[in-house]
Design a protein around this motif. Structure first.
Motif, short mmCIF file in Angstrom:
data_model
loop_
_atom_site.label_atom_id
_atom_site.label_comp_id
_atom_site.label_asym_id
_atom_site.label_seq_id
_atom_site.Cartn_x
_atom_site.Cartn_y
_atom_site.Cartn_z
N ILE A 1 19.33 -25.32 -26.02
CA ILE A 1 18.56 -24.11 -25.74
C ILE A 1 18.41 -23.32 -27.03
N TYR A 2 17.19 -22.98 -27.37
CA TYR A 2 16.98 -22.07 -28.49
C TYR A 2 16.63 -20.70 -27.95
N SER A 3 17.33 -19.69 -28.43
CA SER A 3 17.01 -18.34 -28.03
C SER A 3 17.21 -17.44 -29.24
N GLY A 4 16.15 -16.81 -29.71
CA GLY A 4 16.24 -16.06 -30.96
C GLY A 4 16.69 -17.00 -32.06
N LYS A 5 17.70 -16.58 -32.82
CA LYS A 5 18.18 -17.44 -33.92
C LYS A 5 19.30 -18.35 -33.47
N HIS A 6 19.62 -18.27 -32.19
CA HIS A 6 20.82 -18.93 -31.71
C HIS A 6 20.51 -20.21 -30.94
N ALA A 7 21.41 -21.19 -31.03
CA ALA A 7 21.26 -22.40 -30.22
C ALA A 7 22.47 -22.54 -29.29
N TYR A 8 22.20 -23.02 -28.08
CA TYR A 8 23.24 -23.19 -27.07
C TYR A 8 23.16 -24.60 -26.50
N PHE A 9 24.26 -24.98 -25.86
CA PHE A 9 24.32 -26.27 -25.19
C PHE A 9 24.60 -26.01 -23.71
N LEU A 10 23.68 -26.43 -22.86
CA LEU A 10 23.82 -26.17 -21.43
C LEU A 10 24.16 -27.45 -20.69
N LYS A 11 25.24 -27.41 -19.90
CA LYS A 11 25.56 -28.55 -19.04
C LYS A 11 25.14 -28.21 -17.62
N LEU A 12 24.44 -29.13 -17.01
CA LEU A 12 23.99 -28.94 -15.62
C LEU A 12 24.57 -30.04 -14.74
N TYR A 13 25.47 -29.64 -13.88
CA TYR A 13 26.04 -30.58 -12.91
C TYR A 13 25.17 -30.52 -11.66
N GLU A 14 24.46 -31.59 -11.37
CA GLU A 14 23.54 -31.57 -10.24
C GLU A 14 24.29 -31.67 -8.91
N LYS A 15 23.96 -30.78 -8.01
CA LYS A 15 24.65 -30.78 -6.71
C LYS A 15 24.33 -32.03 -5.90
N SER A 16 23.24 -32.71 -6.25
CA SER A 16 22.89 -33.92 -5.50
C SER A 16 23.80 -35.09 -5.83
N ARG A 17 24.60 -34.96 -6.88
CA ARG A 17 25.44 -36.11 -7.27
C ARG A 17 26.81 -36.06 -6.61
N ALA A 18 27.24 -37.24 -6.16
CA ALA A 18 28.52 -37.33 -5.43
C ALA A 18 29.71 -36.90 -6.28
N SER A 19 29.59 -37.07 -7.61
CA SER A 19 30.74 -36.80 -8.47
C SER A 19 30.88 -35.32 -8.84
N THR A 20 29.84 -34.51 -8.56
CA THR A 20 29.84 -33.13 -9.05
C THR A 20 31.03 -32.27 -8.55
N PRO A 21 31.39 -32.33 -7.27
CA PRO A 21 32.53 -31.51 -6.84
C PRO A 21 33.79 -31.80 -7.66
N LYS A 22 34.01 -33.06 -7.94
CA LYS A 22 35.20 -33.43 -8.69
C LYS A 22 35.20 -32.82 -10.10
#
Ligand code: ADP
Ligand code: MG
Length: 314
Positions: free
Chosen positions: A33-54
């Motif tokens: 993610i670029y926002s202004g002068k800054h960069a970020y790293f976003l992790k998205l755990y999809e709720k549709s995946r069986a492993s996400t709760p774990k």
């Protein structure tokens, strides 16, 4: 406005100028993610995946421990830095997923490359440092304490015994030649699990998922990322990642400078080794049995599973 833009705006007051999908890991989708002068790293755990709760159940328990380590241990500067939401939360969510934001680490993932001697040295120092800390730290560790329960074991056993004929034909065909061996391992892990519960084992903070895809070289610093497996556990939970490596002697020399009389407990080591193997197999099976996958993705998962199974006999 797309979902990610909305999440960034609502929970982090960030205006994203650019959102670039990244090659993620095993558990989550990833974006730069670029926002202004800054960069970020976003992790998205999809709720549709069986492993996400774990993967996401213990975020609120492990992230504060990583903050403590960043502030008070020799691991300062070597861990990814989570960015908190407007309300100071470690994660946020919508109907699609659970989101974790980090500062972007400029650097190169070690991945498929062999570790250099310098990296081995540095990594061993980091693991030795991590293992100096245990339940005495002023952050709650109860929830991440190892109790040797293997939550997926009953499901895996049922899928391979009683429900073997309910498996999709392609999965069944792949598993069949290895059934006896896997069930043997399930039995061993089950026995060790019961046995280790009754032993008084020293426990320390362990990452439990040390591998080259969770290591990034950023300038002169080696960073250990992906702390979602953080546990208070016997150190074999980490040392299993090193004992079979060609560089193990060098690793152990450095490690021993901090932990002079460390000795690996063979039962504990076997528990973690077998458990990991079964867990990897189960995770691919879970994807094949429960996740919605495109044909190409399914073929890739079958291929991964096949490799895991073939390594069993090796
Ligand atoms: N903060 C970060 N900045 C830049 N890249 C990162 C960052 N965290 C992870 N990565 C990259 O994304 C990959 C997947 O991240 P990781 O946290 O290991 O996710 P997973 O839990 O899915 O394995 C890593 O192998 C690394 O290449
Ligand atoms: Mg990872």
């Amino acid at each position: 406005m797309n979902k990610i833009e909305a999440i960034l705006k609502e929970h982090y007051h960030l205006d994203a100028a650019n959102i670039l999908p990244q090659r993620g890991g095993w558990s989550a989708l990833a974006f730069k993610i670029y926002s202004g002068k800054h960069a970020y790293f976003l992790k998205l755990y999809e709720k549709s995946r069986a492993s996400t709760p774990k993967w996401t159940a213990l975020i609120d328990q492990y992230v504060p421990i990583t903050f403590w380590l960043m502030q008070h241990s020799g691991l300062k500067g070597k861990l990814p830095v989570p960015v908190l939401t407007n309300t100071g939360a470690y994660k946020c969510e919508d109907d699609e997923g659970i989101y974790l934001l980090y500062e972007y680490i400029e650097g190169e993932t070690v991945g498929g490359k062999a570790l250099t001697a310098e990296q081995v040295h540095e990594l061993s120092g980091m693991i030795a440092e991590l293992h100096l800390y245990g339940e005495e730290i002023p952050v709650e560790t109860k929830e991440i304490k190892e109790d040797f329960t293997v939550p997926f074991l009953p499901q895996l056993r049922t899928a391979l015994n009683r429900e073997i004929n309910d498996l999709p034909p392609d999965v069944k065909e792949l598993m069949s030649p290895h059934l006896e061996q896997i069930i043997g391992r399930i039995d061993t892990v089950g026995k060790l699990s019961a046995d280790l519960k009754n032993r008084d084992l020293r426990m320390a903070l362990c990452h439990t998922d040390v591998h080259p895809w969770n290591l990034m070289q950023s300038g002169r610093k080696l960073m250990l990322i992906d702390w979602e497996g953080l546990k208070l556990a016997p150190v074999e939970a980490d040392l299993m990642s090193f004992v079979d490596e060609p560089y193990y002697d060098d690793f152990a020399d450095v490690y021993r400078k901090v932990h002079r009389d460390f000795a690996i407990n063979p039962d504990v080591l076997q528990f973690y080794r077998y458990r990991r193997k079964l867990e990897d197999i189960w995770e691919f099976m879970e994807q094949l049995l429960f996740d919605r996958q495109e044909a190409q993705e399914r073929a890739a998962t079958l291929n991964h599973l096949s490799k895991e199974l073939n390594e069993l006999s090796g």
